[in-house]
Design a protein around this motif. Structure first.
Motif, PDB file in Angstrom:
ATOM      1  N   ILE A  89       0.777  -1.240   0.000  1.00  0.00           N
ATOM      2  CA  ILE A  89       0.000   0.000   0.000  1.00  0.00           C
ATOM      3  C   ILE A  89       0.814   1.299   0.000  1.00  0.00           C
ATOM      4  O   ILE A  89       0.453   2.250  -0.679  1.00  0.00           O
ATOM      5  N   GLY A  90       1.871   1.370   0.728  1.00  0.00           N
ATOM      6  CA  GLY A  90       2.492   2.674   0.960  1.00  0.00           C
ATOM      7  C   GLY A  90       3.440   3.131  -0.118  1.00  0.00           C
ATOM      8  O   GLY A  90       3.609   2.515  -1.155  1.00  0.00           O
ATOM      9  N   MET A 123       0.946   4.934  13.737  1.00  0.00           N
ATOM     10  CA  MET A 123       0.413   3.732  13.068  1.00  0.00           C
ATOM     11  C   MET A 123      -0.989   3.983  12.512  1.00  0.00           C
ATOM     12  O   MET A 123      -1.281   3.667  11.359  1.00  0.00           O
ATOM     13  N   VAL A 124      -1.841   4.567  13.357  1.00  0.00           N
ATOM     14  CA  VAL A 124      -3.233   4.804  12.946  1.00  0.00           C
ATOM     15  C   VAL A 124      -3.272   5.784  11.770  1.00  0.00           C
ATOM     16  O   VAL A 124      -3.973   5.564  10.782  1.00  0.00           O
ATOM     17  N   THR A 125      -2.475   6.853  11.868  1.00  0.00           N
ATOM     18  CA  THR A 125      -2.496   7.867  10.804  1.00  0.00           C
ATOM     19  C   THR A 125      -1.964   7.298   9.494  1.00  0.00           C
ATOM     20  O   THR A 125      -2.561   7.491   8.433  1.00  0.00           O
ATOM     21  N   THR A 127      -2.014   4.278   8.563  1.00  0.00           N
ATOM     22  CA  THR A 127      -2.970   3.298   8.057  1.00  0.00           C
ATOM     23  C   THR A 127      -4.179   3.981   7.422  1.00  0.00           C
ATOM     24  O   THR A 127      -4.596   3.617   6.320  1.00  0.00           O
ATOM     25  N   LEU A 128      -4.724   4.988   8.119  1.00  0.00           N
ATOM     26  CA  LEU A 128      -5.957   5.614   7.617  1.00  0.00           C
ATOM     27  C   LEU A 128      -5.697   6.598   6.476  1.00  0.00           C
ATOM     28  O   LEU A 128      -6.538   6.748   5.593  1.00  0.00           O
ATOM     29  N   ALA A 129      -4.534   7.269   6.505  1.00  0.00           N
ATOM     30  CA  ALA A 129      -4.291   8.330   5.522  1.00  0.00           C
ATOM     31  C   ALA A 129      -4.325   7.809   4.088  1.00  0.00           C
ATOM     32  O   ALA A 129      -4.678   8.534   3.169  1.00  0.00           O
ATOM     33  N   MET A 131      -6.044   5.113   3.048  1.00  0.00           N
ATOM     34  CA  MET A 131      -7.160   4.181   2.851  1.00  0.00           C
ATOM     35  C   MET A 131      -8.178   4.640   1.809  1.00  0.00           C
ATOM     36  O   MET A 131      -8.955   3.823   1.300  1.00  0.00           O
TER      37      MET A 131
ATOM     38  N   PRO B  30      -2.786  -1.722  13.783  1.00  0.00           N
ATOM     39  CA  PRO B  30      -2.746  -0.821  14.943  1.00  0.00           C
ATOM     40  C   PRO B  30      -3.668  -1.276  16.083  1.00  0.00           C
ATOM     41  O   PRO B  30      -3.339  -1.071  17.260  1.00  0.00           O
ATOM     42  N   ILE B  54      -4.617  12.839   7.546  1.00  0.00           N
ATOM     43  CA  ILE B  54      -5.557  11.862   6.973  1.00  0.00           C
ATOM     44  C   ILE B  54      -6.478  12.546   5.960  1.00  0.00           C
ATOM     45  O   ILE B  54      -6.710  12.020   4.865  1.00  0.00           O
ATOM     46  N   TYR B  57      -4.378  13.406   2.733  1.00  0.00           N
ATOM     47  CA  TYR B  57      -4.019  12.222   1.927  1.00  0.00           C
ATOM     48  C   TYR B  57      -5.248  11.487   1.395  1.00  0.00           C
ATOM     49  O   TYR B  57      -5.165  10.823   0.366  1.00  0.00           O
ATOM     50  N   ILE B  82      -3.616  -1.505  -3.487  1.00  0.00           N
ATOM     51  CA  ILE B  82      -3.301  -2.225  -2.256  1.00  0.00           C
ATOM     52  C   ILE B  82      -1.789  -2.361  -2.108  1.00  0.00           C
ATOM     53  O   ILE B  82      -1.245  -2.244  -1.020  1.00  0.00           O
ATOM     54  N   THR B  83      -1.091  -2.584  -3.225  1.00  0.00           N
ATOM     55  CA  THR B  83       0.354  -2.815  -3.101  1.00  0.00           C
ATOM     56  C   THR B  83       1.181  -1.526  -3.123  1.00  0.00           C
ATOM     57  O   THR B  83       2.361  -1.555  -2.777  1.00  0.00           O
ATOM     58  N   GLY B  84       0.586  -0.400  -3.507  1.00  0.00           N
ATOM     59  CA  GLY B  84       1.276   0.884  -3.420  1.00  0.00           C
ATOM     60  C   GLY B  84       2.420   1.084  -4.403  1.00  0.00           C
ATOM     61  O   GLY B  84       2.534   0.337  -5.379  1.00  0.00           O
TER      62      GLY B  84
END
Lengths: 247, 229
Positions: A89-90, A123-125, A127-129, A131, B30, B54, B57, B82-84
């Motif tokens: 994802i990232g 971690m939360v940011t 993950t959510l940013a 999504m 998380p 958030i 982005y 999904i894989t970015g």
């Protein structure tokens, strides 16, 4: 609680390895579906193998710098969470920016000595940013693709020109910023720091790919064409190293 | 043989199901950390430091779907989001694959080639990162080597030089529009914007570039049509 011990320990490895390996399975399912469809519409195994081989070779070099972000993030965030974000994802730049912004904002510049609370927020940011894109694929990709197909298939309209236009807009937006001087202060134009290494690198790999394309055309050698991208990328990187050393 | 519609149905079904599971798995990380460590979630700090990122982005993520989907195709888009690493890996892989088999853009062959390439590219990324994780100290030494470092920090120009140049040379007018826009955007629009907005505008470069290039191409197309008639 020793945060570093936890984020570099077996628990963290297990909870991050599950999504990483799941995504490998997902990629395999799409690979299998595409391969099956390729056969149905008459694409031969040789052609499809060529795609797989070419992509595998082509992808190695761009994957290596992702490791650089792992090295940057690992001292603060541990090995496994950055490994997950960068495998799945990232994108190195986004992940690093989010981590550094929150870390600095919460009083942990350089991600040094993070508290578990700050770590959880990072971690939360992270993950959510990122999504919105995946969620949109689940809820709206089908109608988006349907509309695009409709536009593209209209003969005599702008439809067939749509993808090439989007494509050029994408390529230039990705390629150009790394070749432009960063300053935006008009009075300091004379002090512009031109990224010469990046420019020379870009031109070198461009010339190499054009040259290899011409040689492949003249000699009718498809192997040269197949390897022209990875060879040109590697050549550009070597030029960057040599040019930096002599500058 | 299945019709194209039936194949598309199966790809969308596969994409929606597998992406939904991937989203849930990623959200679990998380949550699992919080439960395992008993860490308190600091809502005030999250609203102050995390939420603005958030929001920004998320907007970028929405615009990316509209920018990349026409090129990646359905299967490629599901896997890529999904894989970015889309701009530096998935997009070049997809286009190189479509080009390797001379597939017409938007055709079914192009869609199959794109999906195959993006899936393969995902395997390579994960494999390289697994190897990197195992040999972390070894690779750290190589990647941080002062002599070799410029090679790694300039992969993007090397990649784009090889990859973008042939396409730019094929469509010089469209490319000039995009180049002019990026220069105006980076040196005039971003600095002139209020600091709070100017700070986030670079994240939208790709979206606006696609929008402007497509818009101007549309106007050029209409103009040419008028002249021809």
């Amino acid at each position: 609680m020793d945060l570093q011990k936890i984020i570099n320990g077996p628990f963290m490895f297990i909870i991050t390895a599950i999504p990483v390996f799941y995504v490998l399975v997902q990629a395999f399912l799409f690979y299998r579906a595409a391969r099956k469809r390729g056969k149905e519409i008459g694409m031969d195994d040789k052609g499809m193998n060529k795609i797989v081989r070419g992509t595998a070779i082509f992808s190695i070099m761009p994957a290596v710098p992702i490791l650089l972000f792992l090295i940057i993030l690992a001292p603060g965030l541990g090995l496994f969470f950055p490994w997950l974000r960068l495998s799945v994802i990232g994108s190195g730049v986004y992940e690093n920016l989010i981590a550094q912004t929150i870390g600095t904002g919460m009083g942990f510049p350089g991600l040094q000595g993070l508290s578990p609370e700050a770590y959880l927020i990072i971690m939360v940011t992270m993950t959510l940013a990122i999504m919105a894109g995946p969620i949109l694929t689940v809820v709206a990709l089908r109608p988006i693709i349907g509309k695009l197909d409709q536009i593209e298939s209209q003969e005599g309209s702008f439809g067939p020109e749509l993808v090439p236009s989007v494509f050029i807009g994408l390529l230039v937006a990705i390629a150009l910023p790394s070749l432009l001087p960063k300053t935006v202060i008009i009075e300091e134009v004379s002090k512009l720091q031109v990224p010469w290494v990046a420019i020379v690198t870009f031109i070198s790999s461009a010339l190499m790919v054009i040259g290899l394309g011409k040689i492949s055309q003249k000699t009718k050698n498809n192997t040269i064409k197949e390897f022209s991208f990875p060879v040109s990328i590697l050549f550009g990187m070597i030029v960057a190293i040599v040019f930096s050393a002599i500058m | 043989m299945r019709t194209r519609d039936k194949y598309n149905d199966s790809i969308h079904k596969l994409g929606r199901t597998t992406n939904l599971i991937a989203i849930i798995l990623m959200l679990m990380v998380p949550i699992a950390f919080k439960i395992y460590t008993g860490t308190e979630f600091d809502t005030a700090a999250f609203i102050q430091h995390g939420l603005p990122l958030i929001i920004i982005y998320s907007i970028v993520g929405v615009t990316e779907i509209f920018s990349y989907t026409p090129v990646l195709g359905a299967g490629g888009t599901y896997v890529s989001f999904i894989t970015g690493n889309i701009s530096n890996m998935k997009l070049p892989s997809s286009i190189a694959a479509q080009q390797a088999i001379n597939a017409k853009k938007g055709s079914e062959e192009a869609d199959v080639a794109s999906t195959l390439a993006i899936a393969t590219s995902s395997f390579v990324t994960v494999t390289v990162l697994i190897i990197g994780l195992i040999g972390f100290s070894f690779f750290k030494g190589i990647l941080e080597n002062e002599v070799l470092a410029p090679g790694f920090t300039n992969v993007l120009p090397a990649l784009m030089g090889a990859f973008a140049t042939p396409f730019i040379l094929k469509s010089p007018k469209k490319a000039l529009v995009a180049i002019a826009f990026i220069i105006i955007y980076q040196y005039i629009l971003v600095p002139l914007a209020p600091p709070k907005i100017g700070g986030i505008l670079p994240a939208f470069t790709v979206f606006f570039s696609v929008l402007v290039t497509t818009g101007v191409s549309y106007l050029m197309f209409k103009n040419n049509k008028k002249k021809a008639s």
